[in-house]
Design a protein around this motif. Structure first.
Motif, mmCIF file in Angstrom:
data_model
loop_
_atom_site.group_PDB
_atom_site.id
_atom_site.type_symbol
_atom_site.label_atom_id
_atom_site.label_comp_id
_atom_site.label_asym_id
_atom_site.label_seq_id
_atom_site.Cartn_x
_atom_site.Cartn_y
_atom_site.Cartn_z
ATOM 1 N N LEU A 1 -40.064 32.898 -0.201
ATOM 2 C CA LEU A 1 -40.759 31.649 -0.529
ATOM 3 C C LEU A 1 -42.245 31.740 -0.240
ATOM 4 N N LEU A 2 -42.616 32.463 0.805
ATOM 5 C CA LEU A 2 -44.041 32.625 1.111
ATOM 6 C C LEU A 2 -44.747 33.469 0.053
ATOM 7 N N LEU B 1 -50.486 27.808 3.017
ATOM 8 C CA LEU B 1 -49.245 28.534 2.754
ATOM 9 C C LEU B 1 -48.050 27.809 3.377
ATOM 10 N N TYR B 2 -48.240 27.291 4.563
ATOM 11 C CA TYR B 2 -47.198 26.526 5.258
ATOM 12 C C TYR B 2 -46.780 25.323 4.403
ATOM 13 N N GLU B 3 -47.771 24.599 3.892
ATOM 14 C CA GLU B 3 -47.484 23.432 3.059
ATOM 15 C C GLU B 3 -46.775 23.843 1.768
ATOM 16 N N GLY B 4 -47.241 24.928 1.135
ATOM 17 C CA GLY B 4 -46.600 25.413 -0.085
ATOM 18 C C GLY B 4 -45.178 25.869 0.161
ATOM 19 N N LEU C 1 -41.758 24.180 -1.545
ATOM 20 C CA LEU C 1 -40.759 24.956 -2.286
ATOM 21 C C LEU C 1 -39.380 24.823 -1.646
ATOM 22 N N ARG C 2 -39.348 24.888 -0.329
ATOM 23 C CA ARG C 2 -38.062 24.810 0.369
ATOM 24 C C ARG C 2 -37.376 23.470 0.114
ATOM 25 N N ARG C 3 -38.114 22.397 0.202
ATOM 26 C CA ARG C 3 -37.516 21.071 0.002
ATOM 27 C C ARG C 3 -37.053 20.880 -1.441
ATOM 28 N N ARG C 4 -37.885 21.289 -2.410
ATOM 29 C CA ARG C 4 -37.533 21.082 -3.812
ATOM 30 C C ARG C 4 -36.273 21.843 -4.197
ATOM 31 N N ARG C 5 -36.006 22.949 -3.507
ATOM 32 C CA ARG C 5 -34.837 23.764 -3.843
ATOM 33 C C ARG C 5 -33.651 23.530 -2.914
ATOM 34 N N ASN C 6 -33.776 22.517 -2.065
ATOM 35 C CA ASN C 6 -32.699 22.150 -1.154
ATOM 36 C C ASN C 6 -32.280 23.327 -0.276
#
Length: 403
Positions: free
Chosen positions: A114-115, A172-175, A179-184
């Motif tokens: 994800l990073l 990067l932390y925010e990005g 991504l993590r939240r949107r993909r559950n």
């Protein structure tokens, strides 16, 4: 079965302190696992608790397995021994369909994919090594409950040395989080956060968990981080039937946010706590224990250890110019010991992290000393190392052809 038989006076005191709060300050090699397993078994055999109402929290799956095995031998099967993450994930997975709905989020083993994607979205050309260090910074921020917007200030205050500008880490932390939240998806820190949130926000969940677990034991308490402490307090729900075990001088995860202050301040947080010190060292010779006591002499939380083993040779300190010279020096020392008749099985080389094994493997190979590596893959068998070797060989062949 007399579960108190064979315990030394301090270990017996731990075992007999069947109700919390209890703080066990245990020096290296003093038998802390023996003490806490006998404490649980004694409480079970005495009718103080039921095995299924115990949650023993360890820091590794291996330690949890060992604890359960010892308890089975002591006639106390059924005790739940898990890591913080394993216990939290089990609870979260069980309650998620009921209180949230749908399937629980998928757990990611690594933040790196994800990073990498977040870095591309930000049009950055960060390499994998740099992003691994960024992942470590994000883990530190999450366990200390610091969001992306607060990271630069918090990192400066904590004297962190991020691999890139703190503002870039924050982006990067925010990005990554987006991504993590949107993909559950959830990472290891989010497991703890969500479990604590579900217990806090849903009374029926809190009631069921607290009805199930009434008796808590936490090993290696000196390495608990703020997020783990938050979850532990949520599990307890104001109760104090808690036994913590650790040594503030053995904290090894401070770089990830762990702090020994929860251990050293336990008696302040719990004024009625029993504090028991385990100081009889069964692991090392008097010479080693004496040296350890000298090294720790200025520690404000020093435990003066008492050696229980027969005398041995005096420790020898040898300094080297660099890591390669040190590895070669160790290899040659081992070679001489073997030549002098010391069996190879009686010789051990300990190093701090797995990444250091490469230098020792190479040095032992060059010295012609056979070795067995435990607890890690051989350096040159690791996938990333094999890939690097292939690339280097290809580059060498290309360079040779150009000539």
């Amino acid at each position: 079965m007399d579960v108190l038989e064979g315990l030394d006076p301090e270990q017996r005191a731990v075992a007999e302190a069947v109700r919390g709060p209890v703080c066990v300050l245990a020096g290296a090699g003093t038998g802390k696992t023996r003490a806490i397993t006998h404490r649980i078994a004694y409480a079970v055999h005495s009718g103080v608790i039921e095995p299924h109402s115990v949650l023993a929290v360890t820091f590794t799956t291996r330690a949890a397995g060992e604890l359960k095995q010892r308890l089975r031998v002591l006639g106390a099967p059924g005790v739940q021994a898990r890591t913080f993450h394993a216990a939290a994930l089990r609870q979260l997975s069980y309650f998620w369909p009921r209180v949230i709905g749908g399937d629980p989020p998928q757990v990611i083993e690594s933040k790196l994919p994800l990073l990498i994607e977040a870095s591309r979205d930000l049009r950055r050309n960060a390499d994998r090594g740099e992003l691994r260090d960024v992942a470590a910074e994000i883990e530190w921020a999450k366990v200390t409950q610091i969001g992306p917007e607060d990271y630069p200030t918090a990192a400066a205050k904590a004297r962190r040395t991020p691999p890139i500008a703190p503002e870039e880490v924050a982006r990067l932390y925010e990005g990554y989080e987006d991504l993590r939240r949107r993909r559950n998806l959830i990472d290891f820190e989010t497991i703890l956060e969500l479990t604590a949130a579900v217990i806090t926000e849903h009374r029926e969940v809190a009631a069921q968990i607290r009805q199930q677990y009434r008796y808590f034991v936490v090993d290696e308490f000196q390495d608990v981080n703020p997020l783990q402490k938050l979850l532990l307090d949520t599990w307890l729900g104001g109760r104090d039937d808690l036994c913590v075990v650790g040594d503030p001088n053995q904290t090894i995860y401070s770089f990830t946010g762990a702090t020994p202050q929860y251990l050293t301040g336990f008696a302040v947080e719990h004024p009625s706590a029993s504090v028991i010190r385990l100081v009889r060292d069964y692991r090392s010779t008097p010479q080693v224990v004496t040296l350890a006591n000298r090294v720790m002499a200025r520690s404000p939380h020093r435990l003066e250890l008492l050696a229980q083993r027969p005398d041995g040779p005096e420790p020898v300190l040898t300094e080297y110019d660099d890591e390669e010279a040190e590895a070669l020096g160790v290899a040659l020392t081992v070679k001489k010991l073997m030549a002098d008749g010391v069996p190879a099985r009686e010789i051990a080389v300990l190093f701090r992290i797995n990444a250091q094994s490469g230098a020792y493997e190479q040095a032992f190979g060059e010295a012609g000393v056979p070795y067995l590596l435990r607890g890690a893959e051989r350096f040159f068998d690791r996938p990333e190392v094999r890939q690097a070797v292939v690339l280097l060989r290809g580059a060498a062949r290309s360079a040779g052809g150009a000539e």
